[in-house]
Design a protein around this motif. Structure first.
Motif, PDB file in Angstrom:
ATOM      1  N   GLU A  65       7.861  -1.254  -4.423  1.00 13.58           N
ATOM      2  CA  GLU A  65       7.563  -2.002  -3.200  1.00 13.58           C
ATOM      3  C   GLU A  65       8.371  -3.294  -3.067  1.00 13.58           C
ATOM      4  OE1 GLU A  65       3.317  -2.448  -2.854  1.00 13.58           O
ATOM      5  OE2 GLU A  65       3.027  -0.288  -2.713  1.00 13.58           O
ATOM      6  N   ASN A 111       9.450  -3.177   2.828  1.00  9.58           N
ATOM      7  CA  ASN A 111       9.655  -2.325   1.648  1.00  9.58           C
ATOM      8  C   ASN A 111       9.639  -0.829   1.947  1.00  9.58           C
ATOM      9  OD1 ASN A 111       6.978  -1.904   2.158  1.00  9.58           O
ATOM     10  ND2 ASN A 111       6.235  -2.774   0.235  1.00  9.58           N
ATOM     11  N   PRO A 128      10.775  -5.904  -1.536  1.00 12.44           N
ATOM     12  CA  PRO A 128      10.993  -6.189  -0.110  1.00 12.44           C
ATOM     13  C   PRO A 128      12.480  -6.267   0.257  1.00 12.44           C
ATOM     14  CG  PRO A 128      10.471  -8.213  -1.253  1.00 12.44           C
ATOM     15  CD  PRO A 128      10.354  -7.098  -2.274  1.00 12.44           C
TER      16      PRO A 128
END
Length: 178
Positions: A24, A60, A26
């Motif tokens: 995840e 993400n 970004p």
């Protein structure tokens, strides 16, 4: 996460897809990296014959509604090329923390590569009715609103919401039903 049980079955239907960055991270908060993905969306439309109806790029992950022949292969190649360009950008710009995470969190079976950028799979969902397409398109366009980034879908730069309101978006796409 293992290989998805969801598959692209029939090319005459559009599909809702989702793809996430490993851990995840970004990535897409960086405009240069978001542009890499946008450029790949353009490439897959022009060179792979994929119809792009709708998209949103979140920090993400991304969602899209696409249609075409041999979608699995076209999207695999698109993500692979985007990953190589993203890695080069990270290396060229000294993003050692993200590179470390991509190296040390890659899945064990990825022995032939140093880094893993994407989580596996696209989780395609076949959209067999206009109602299903409209529902997923609304989900896509309201994703940044739900995430608390903007108040209105058209205010999110990395989305096709503006196109559906008659405004110019960042990349060309095919309006569904248009």
């Amino acid at each position: 996460m293992g290989r998805s049980r969801y598959k692209f079955q029939e090319s005459h239907y559009p599909y809702f897809i989702t793809s996430s960055i490993l851990e995840e991270l970004p990535f897409f908060c960086n405009p240069q990296i978001a542009k890499i993905l946008l450029d790949q969306f353009i490439f897959m439309q022009k060179k792979k014959g994929v119809t792009l109806y709708s998209y949103v790029i979140m920090p993400n992950h991304f969602h899209a509604i696409v249609q075409g022949v041999d979608l699995a292969n076209s999207l695999r190649l698109t993500k692979s090329f985007a990953a190589r360009r993203m890695l080069k950008h990270l290396q060229d710009n000294g993003h050692t923390r993200w590179l470390y995470k991509l190296k040390h969190n890659k899945r064990n079976h990825k022995v032939w590569r140093t880094y893993q950028v994407w989580e596996e799979g696209l989780h395609p969902k076949q959209l067999s009715t206009v109602k299903m397409v409209n529902q997923k398109m609304q989900y896509i366009h309201f994703n940044p609103v739900k995430g608390g980034f903007v108040n209105k879908p058209e205010d999110w730069r990395y989305s096709s919401a503006r196109d559906y309101l008659g405004m110019k978006g960042l990349i060309p796409l095919t309006l569904f039903g248009g």
